[in-house]
Design a protein around this motif. Sequence first.
Motif, PDB file in Angstrom:
ATOM      1  N   SER A 250       5.412 -19.941  -1.875  1.00 25.83           N
ATOM      2  CA  SER A 250       4.728 -18.649  -1.786  1.00 25.83           C
ATOM      3  C   SER A 250       5.680 -17.471  -1.959  1.00 25.83           C
ATOM      4  N   ASN A 251       6.987 -17.745  -2.055  1.00 29.14           N
ATOM      5  CA  ASN A 251       8.002 -16.702  -2.176  1.00 29.14           C
ATOM      6  C   ASN A 251       7.980 -15.748  -0.980  1.00 29.14           C
ATOM      7  N   ILE A 252       7.783 -16.305   0.194  1.00 33.74           N
ATOM      8  CA  ILE A 252       7.750 -15.516   1.425  1.00 33.74           C
ATOM      9  C   ILE A 252       8.994 -15.844   2.251  1.00 33.74           C
ATOM     10  N   VAL A 253       9.630 -14.799   2.762  1.00 36.64           N
ATOM     11  CA  VAL A 253      10.786 -14.945   3.647  1.00 36.64           C
ATOM     12  C   VAL A 253      10.379 -14.514   5.050  1.00 36.64           C
ATOM     13  N   TYR A 254      10.636 -15.374   6.011  1.00 32.05           N
ATOM     14  CA  TYR A 254      10.345 -15.081   7.413  1.00 32.05           C
ATOM     15  C   TYR A 254      11.665 -14.753   8.111  1.00 32.05           C
ATOM     16  N   LEU A 255      11.685 -13.645   8.845  1.00 34.13           N
ATOM     17  CA  LEU A 255      12.885 -13.216   9.557  1.00 34.13           C
ATOM     18  C   LEU A 255      12.662 -13.344  11.058  1.00 34.13           C
ATOM     19  N   CYS A 256      13.500 -14.174  11.688  1.00 37.67           N
ATOM     20  CA  CYS A 256      13.420 -14.397  13.128  1.00 37.67           C
ATOM     21  C   CYS A 256      14.742 -13.964  13.750  1.00 37.67           C
ATOM     22  N   GLY A 257      14.713 -12.931  14.548  1.00 42.65           N
ATOM     23  CA  GLY A 257      15.933 -12.462  15.183  1.00 42.65           C
ATOM     24  C   GLY A 257      16.176 -13.166  16.501  1.00 42.65           C
ATOM     25  N   LYS A 258      17.402 -13.611  16.724  1.00 44.81           N
ATOM     26  CA  LYS A 258      17.727 -14.251  17.994  1.00 44.81           C
ATOM     27  C   LYS A 258      17.642 -13.216  19.113  1.00 44.81           C
ATOM     28  N   GLY A 259      16.830 -13.523  20.117  1.00 44.05           N
ATOM     29  CA  GLY A 259      16.591 -12.580  21.200  1.00 44.05           C
ATOM     30  C   GLY A 259      15.380 -11.706  20.966  1.00 44.05           C
ATOM     31  N   ASP A 260      14.810 -11.731  19.746  1.00 47.20           N
ATOM     32  CA  ASP A 260      13.597 -10.970  19.469  1.00 47.20           C
ATOM     33  C   ASP A 260      12.379 -11.736  19.969  1.00 47.20           C
ATOM     34  N   SER A 261      11.265 -11.052  20.013  1.00 50.46           N
ATOM     35  CA  SER A 261       9.995 -11.692  20.360  1.00 50.46           C
ATOM     36  C   SER A 261       9.004 -11.570  19.213  1.00 50.46           C
ATOM     37  N   SER A 262       9.523 -11.413  17.989  1.00 46.48           N
ATOM     38  CA  SER A 262       8.656 -11.226  16.828  1.00 46.48           C
ATOM     39  C   SER A 262       9.199 -11.981  15.619  1.00 46.48           C
ATOM     40  N   ILE A 263       8.320 -12.230  14.668  1.00 40.71           N
ATOM     41  CA  ILE A 263       8.666 -12.840  13.379  1.00 40.71           C
ATOM     42  C   ILE A 263       8.100 -11.931  12.293  1.00 40.71           C
ATOM     43  N   ARG A 264       8.973 -11.355  11.489  1.00 48.69           N
ATOM     44  CA  ARG A 264       8.532 -10.494  10.391  1.00 48.69           C
ATOM     45  C   ARG A 264       8.626 -11.257   9.076  1.00 48.69           C
ATOM     46  N   TYR A 265       7.660 -11.043   8.199  1.00 48.42           N
ATOM     47  CA  TYR A 265       7.704 -11.772   6.935  1.00 48.42           C
ATOM     48  C   TYR A 265       7.457 -10.839   5.756  1.00 48.42           C
ATOM     49  N   PHE A 266       8.147 -11.189   4.652  1.00 47.58           N
ATOM     50  CA  PHE A 266       8.187 -10.371   3.444  1.00 47.58           C
ATOM     51  C   PHE A 266       7.917 -11.247   2.218  1.00 47.58           C
ATOM     52  N   GLU A 267       7.301 -10.661   1.222  1.00 44.74           N
ATOM     53  CA  GLU A 267       7.095 -11.350  -0.050  1.00 44.74           C
ATOM     54  C   GLU A 267       8.115 -10.840  -1.053  1.00 44.74           C
TER      55      GLU A 267
END
Length: 268
Positions: A75-92
């Motif tokens: 799908s050409n999607i990148v998921y960004l998970c920060g250590k210590g974060d409580s969220s997952i952001r994703y980009f195409e």
Amino acid sequence: MKLIIILQEKDKVHEGARPMRAIFMSDGKIFTTGFSKISERQLALWDPKNLDEPIALQEMDTSNGVLLPFYDPDSNIVYLCGKGDSSIRYFEITDEAPYVHYLSTFSSKEPQRGMGFMTKRGLDVSRCEIARFFKLHERKCEPITMTVPRKSDLFQDDLYPDTQGPEAALEAEEWMSGKNADPILISLRDGYIPPKNRELKFAKKNILDNKPPLGPRRSYSTCESNFSRVTMEELMDEIKSLKVTVQSQERRITELENKLSKFTNGTA
């Protein structure tokens, strides 16, 4: 022995001193995460043929957690998970400006200590599941599923193109010899069903087959027998010496006892 040639090199893709991460896209581009000089978290997209300037550069926030990128090539999607974060952001990732398109953010209450990413073959295609993460907490591991709502129960071809299967396209020796091949793709229309009689191929040659011939073989049995004979002779000599010492001490003790008895009986 393979010859390695460095075609492009860049000292720092992000100017900050904190850790950076990089992953390859399916079209050969490179996606990186890092920090700016003032410790702002950044993401960037690079063309490996020209690393002078990034294709796209975005600043995220000022958090200290390292951004861990997870990439879905289908799908050409990148998921960004920060250590210590409580969220997952994703980009195409696309071929049109601004190249990196923000899609959405998944948020939860507790921060993540680490994150794992399920391969596409493990997803539930009947529920239109496009990604599954395993969020590591202090005392548990929580699965997080991402789905695309669809009214139809039919297989969604646009969500599940043929994906990379478990079979290797090349053997290790073929790759070492310079060959290249695209991944072997499989369909997820009926879900992933592993083959029943899957054989593990192992074609590594025995290095002993090409071992140079040895010289005259040394007889270890002779050495061992000589060593044993010498050792036994030394032990026997030492035992004889100890026997002589013991006998001498016994005579001395006997003489001392006789003298003592004379003093005791008042005869001396």
